[in-house]
Scaffold this motif. Structure first.
Motif, short mmCIF file in Angstrom:
data_model
loop_
_atom_site.label_atom_id
_atom_site.label_comp_id
_atom_site.label_asym_id
_atom_site.label_seq_id
_atom_site.Cartn_x
_atom_site.Cartn_y
_atom_site.Cartn_z
N PRO A 148 0.82 -1.22 0.00
CA PRO A 148 0.00 0.00 0.00
C PRO A 148 0.85 1.26 0.00
O PRO A 148 1.94 1.29 0.56
N VAL A 149 0.33 2.29 -0.64
CA VAL A 149 0.99 3.59 -0.70
C VAL A 149 0.13 4.61 0.04
O VAL A 149 -1.08 4.67 -0.17
N THR A 150 0.75 5.40 0.87
CA THR A 150 0.05 6.48 1.58
C THR A 150 0.43 7.81 0.96
O THR A 150 1.62 8.08 0.75
N ILE A 151 -0.57 8.63 0.65
CA ILE A 151 -0.33 9.94 0.06
C ILE A 151 -0.93 11.00 0.98
O ILE A 151 -2.12 10.98 1.27
N GLN A 152 -0.08 11.90 1.44
CA GLN A 152 -0.51 12.99 2.32
C GLN A 152 -0.30 14.31 1.60
O GLN A 152 0.80 14.60 1.14
N GLY A 153 -1.36 15.10 1.50
CA GLY A 153 -1.27 16.38 0.81
C GLY A 153 -1.32 17.55 1.76
O GLY A 153 -1.23 17.39 2.99
N PRO A 154 -1.47 18.76 1.23
CA PRO A 154 -1.62 19.95 2.07
C PRO A 154 -2.85 19.82 2.98
O PRO A 154 -3.73 18.98 2.75
N ALA A 155 -2.93 20.66 3.98
CA ALA A 155 -4.01 20.57 4.96
C ALA A 155 -5.39 20.68 4.32
O ALA A 155 -6.35 20.06 4.78
N ALA A 156 -5.49 21.45 3.23
CA ALA A 156 -6.79 21.64 2.58
C ALA A 156 -7.17 20.50 1.64
O ALA A 156 -8.29 20.45 1.14
N GLY A 159 -9.59 17.13 3.18
CA GLY A 159 -9.87 17.37 4.59
C GLY A 159 -8.70 17.06 5.49
O GLY A 159 -8.87 16.81 6.69
N GLY A 160 -7.49 17.07 4.93
CA GLY A 160 -6.30 16.78 5.73
C GLY A 160 -6.05 15.31 5.95
O GLY A 160 -5.10 14.93 6.63
N GLN A 161 -6.91 14.45 5.37
CA GLN A 161 -6.77 13.01 5.56
C GLN A 161 -5.88 12.41 4.47
O GLN A 161 -5.96 12.79 3.31
N ALA A 162 -5.06 11.45 4.86
CA ALA A 162 -4.18 10.78 3.91
C ALA A 162 -4.92 9.64 3.23
O ALA A 162 -5.86 9.06 3.79
N PHE A 163 -4.52 9.34 2.00
CA PHE A 163 -5.01 8.15 1.30
C PHE A 163 -4.08 7.00 1.65
O PHE A 163 -2.87 7.08 1.42
N THR A 164 -4.62 5.92 2.17
CA THR A 164 -3.80 4.77 2.52
C THR A 164 -4.51 3.49 2.08
O THR A 164 -5.67 3.28 2.41
N GLY A 165 -3.79 2.66 1.35
CA GLY A 165 -4.32 1.35 1.00
C GLY A 165 -5.28 1.35 -0.17
O GLY A 165 -5.69 0.28 -0.61
N THR A 166 -5.66 2.52 -0.67
CA THR A 166 -6.56 2.54 -1.82
C THR A 166 -5.79 2.40 -3.12
O THR A 166 -6.38 2.25 -4.18
N GLN A 167 -4.48 2.47 -3.04
CA GLN A 167 -3.65 2.25 -4.21
C GLN A 167 -2.42 1.45 -3.78
O GLN A 167 -1.96 1.56 -2.66
N THR A 168 -1.93 0.61 -4.65
CA THR A 168 -0.81 -0.25 -4.31
C THR A 168 0.31 -0.10 -5.32
O THR A 168 0.11 0.37 -6.44
N LEU A 169 1.49 -0.49 -4.89
CA LEU A 169 2.64 -0.44 -5.79
C LEU A 169 2.42 -1.34 -6.98
O LEU A 169 1.86 -2.43 -6.85
N PRO A 170 2.87 -0.92 -8.16
CA PRO A 170 2.77 -1.79 -9.33
C PRO A 170 3.75 -2.95 -9.20
O PRO A 170 4.84 -2.80 -8.65
N LEU A 171 3.35 -4.11 -9.68
CA LEU A 171 4.24 -5.26 -9.66
C LEU A 171 5.27 -5.12 -10.78
O LEU A 171 4.97 -4.69 -11.88
N LYS A 172 6.50 -5.52 -10.44
CA LYS A 172 7.62 -5.45 -11.38
C LYS A 172 7.74 -4.05 -11.96
O LYS A 172 7.87 -3.10 -11.22
N THR A 173 7.68 -3.89 -13.27
CA THR A 173 7.93 -2.56 -13.85
C THR A 173 6.68 -1.95 -14.45
O THR A 173 6.74 -1.17 -15.40
N ASN A 174 5.51 -2.29 -13.93
CA ASN A 174 4.29 -1.68 -14.42
C ASN A 174 4.09 -0.30 -13.80
O ASN A 174 4.78 0.09 -12.87
#
Length: 319
Positions: A148-156, A159-174
């Motif tokens: 899983p990849v976590t993405i944290q953006g600016p406070a605005a 709502g200041g919440q990070a995205f976690t687990g909704t996207q995953t690393l690509p396998l191999k070189t995808n």
């Protein structure tokens, strides 16, 4: 005392006549460089260099000038500090120069690279956020298992919440593409500013930093037409400025199934493709076209500073 004074006066011109001025500075004959050959993204390290005379002796106090063949991939500071920013498609050359003499070292990069951008959805009239995720290990391959990849953006942002687990690393070189703001769900509005992404692979944390300009929108295709049949399709239309690739999507209204068709370079338009594996079932389809400023199929190529997407409806087809 008078004799001593007279002797002193005589010695001064004698010293001047013997060339008692400042010594000549040693000449730089060569330069050596020491740098890691692989750099992890967002993990600063430092290269060093030394000037040498003709006998190979190190010359201290020399000014070293540092340059990078591509600062957008690997930046180098005045003191030799190296910062890998993105995944390299080919080696980046780091050069140290002293007194006109130069030496270079080739470096490649690895780690997590996330590029953010906008998702211009002309169907919902909303602007969403787009992320492009790439990962490369030090051996230039991808992970063997999704992480899983976590993405944290600016406070605005979100709502200041990070995205976690909704996207995953690509396998191999995808390449993994994540869109927040598609045709059938509300958009997560992009916010100007800096973002940080992180993931853990084999117990090691990798991070990536990037920025988004929320006003940078990619134009949707003009006059798009997707002529769909059971055996293939033809895509026509005019791509907007900055668009490099387009992709048709077809939604079967009877089965509520969406099929994503081939990613096509703009240079190939108008384009026709035949289905090689199986035919499309008959029925009524709503068709759409996405526009990109990046090649999603090229996992080893360079990505733009911002990955932008646009979406437009292309009509209904029945067969």
């Amino acid at each position: 005392m008078k004799k001593q004074f007279a002797l002193t006066l005589l010695l001064v011109p004698a010293l001047a006549a013997c060339g008692g001025g400042a010594p000549t500075a040693p000449t730089t004959s060569s330069v050596s460089i020491n740098s890691a050959s692989q750099l992890e993204i967002n993990a600063p390290t430092k290269a060093t260099a030394a000037a040498k005379d003709a006998n190979g002796n190190t010359l201290n106090g020399k000014t070293i000038t540092w340059t990078s063949s591509d600062p957008t991939i690997v930046a180098v500071a005045a003191d030799g500090a190296l910062t890998a920013k993105k995944l390299s498609a080919s080696p980046v050359q780091i050069t140290a120069t002293v007194d006109g003499k130069s030496v270079s070292a080739n470096v490649t990069t690895y780690g997590l690279e996330v590029t953010g951008g906008t998702y211009n959805n002309t169907i919902s009239k909303l602007v969403g956020t787009h992320f492009l995720i790439r990962f490369r290990e030090a051996d230039q391959t991808g992970p063997d298992a999704a992480a899983p990849v976590t993405i944290q953006g600016p406070a605005a942002f979100n709502g200041g919440q990070a995205f976690t687990g909704t996207q995953t690393l690509p396998l191999k070189t995808n390449v993994t593409e994540v869109r927040f703001g598609g045709a059938y769900y509300s958009a997560v509005t992009p916010v100007d500013g800096e973002y940080t992404a992180s993931t853990v692979v084999n117990g090691k944390t990798f991070t990536s930093k990037f920025s988004i300009d929320a006003d940078m929108l990619l134009p949707a295709m003009q006059n798009p037409v997707v002529n769909l049949t059971a055996s293939g399709y033809t895509l026509t239309g005019t791509a907007g400025t900055g668009v490099t690739y387009v992709q048709a999507l077809v939604f079967h209204t009877g089965t509520s199934t969406t099929t994503t068709l081939s990613l096509l370079p703009v240079s190939s338009l108008p384009a026709s493709r035949e289905f090689t594996s199986q035919q499309m079932p008959s029925g009524t389809y709503n068709t759409y076209v996405r526009s990109y400023n990046v090649d999603l199929n090229n996992a080893t190529g360079l990505t733009p500073a911002q990955s932008n997407v646009a979406m437009v409806a292309a009509g209904t087809v029945t067969f």
